[in-house]
Design a protein around this motif. Structure first.
Motif, PDB file in Angstrom:
ATOM      1  N   TYR A  93     -84.806 -32.977  -1.635  1.00 42.50           N
ATOM      2  CA  TYR A  93     -83.496 -33.037  -0.972  1.00 42.50           C
ATOM      3  C   TYR A  93     -82.724 -34.274  -1.429  1.00 42.50           C
ATOM      4  O   TYR A  93     -81.531 -34.200  -1.691  1.00 42.50           O
ATOM      5  CB  TYR A  93     -83.665 -33.057   0.546  1.00 42.50           C
ATOM      6  N   ARG A  94     -83.418 -35.395  -1.521  1.00 40.61           N
ATOM      7  CA  ARG A  94     -82.759 -36.627  -1.985  1.00 40.61           C
ATOM      8  C   ARG A  94     -82.368 -36.510  -3.451  1.00 40.61           C
ATOM      9  O   ARG A  94     -81.286 -36.920  -3.847  1.00 40.61           O
ATOM     10  CB  ARG A  94     -83.677 -37.826  -1.763  1.00 40.61           C
TER      11      ARG A  94
ATOM     12  N   ASP B  56     -79.333 -34.590  -3.997  1.00 40.10           N
ATOM     13  CA  ASP B  56     -78.188 -35.215  -3.339  1.00 40.10           C
ATOM     14  C   ASP B  56     -77.649 -34.335  -2.210  1.00 40.10           C
ATOM     15  O   ASP B  56     -76.456 -34.110  -2.071  1.00 40.10           O
ATOM     16  CB  ASP B  56     -77.087 -35.534  -4.346  1.00 40.10           C
ATOM     17  N   LYS B  57     -78.584 -33.832  -1.402  1.00 40.52           N
ATOM     18  CA  LYS B  57     -78.256 -33.026  -0.224  1.00 40.52           C
ATOM     19  C   LYS B  57     -78.689 -33.777   1.023  1.00 40.52           C
ATOM     20  O   LYS B  57     -79.312 -34.826   0.941  1.00 40.52           O
ATOM     21  CB  LYS B  57     -78.959 -31.656  -0.286  1.00 40.52           C
ATOM     22  N   GLN B  58     -78.368 -33.251   2.184  1.00 36.88           N
ATOM     23  CA  GLN B  58     -78.829 -33.854   3.431  1.00 36.88           C
ATOM     24  C   GLN B  58     -80.360 -33.865   3.439  1.00 36.88           C
ATOM     25  O   GLN B  58     -80.998 -33.155   2.667  1.00 36.88           O
ATOM     26  CB  GLN B  58     -78.306 -33.060   4.632  1.00 36.88           C
TER      27      GLN B  58
END
Length: 113
Positions: free
Chosen positions: A37-38, A41-43
């Motif tokens: 997720y990181r 570049d998402k929540q």
């Protein structure tokens, strides 16, 4: 009578679609790695688990149409935006495991040579 049957059938169909898609998204979100997720570049993973978990609870327990539609929108965002980004980061690109664009299902295609 016919109208009442149609309304009941449509309501049941919508309930099933909302419930199945939200549970599927929650399972997929839970199975993805937290660092993906990181990297995409998402929540965060926890954010998506909370949002999709609330969606599952609303769809299965509360059955309020407005909240179900809001949850469906969150589920669609997960399927359309987040999940493809996670697959791109983790290398789950539709069965291609490296190789070139000329590779066939049984190895490289040599143009009939």
């Amino acid at each position: 009578m016919l109208r009442a049957n149609f309304d009941a059938t449509l309501s049941l169909l919508l309930f099933l679609v909302f419930a199945v898609t939200s549970v599927t998204a929650l399972v997929m979100a839970a199975m993805a790695r937290s660092d993906a997720y990181r990297a995409a570049d998402k929540q965060t993973k926890n954010f998506w688990l909370i949002i999709l978990g609330i969606t599952v609870v609303v769809n299965l327990l509360l059955n309020i149409l407005f909240l179900s539609i809001a949850g469906l929108i969150a589920t669609i965002v997960f399927f359309v935006d987040v999940r493809p980004a996670l697959k791109a980061v983790t290398g789950g690109g539709g069965g291609k495991r490296g190789g070139s664009s000329s590779d066939g299902p049984y190895g490289p295609y040599n143009g009939g040579r």
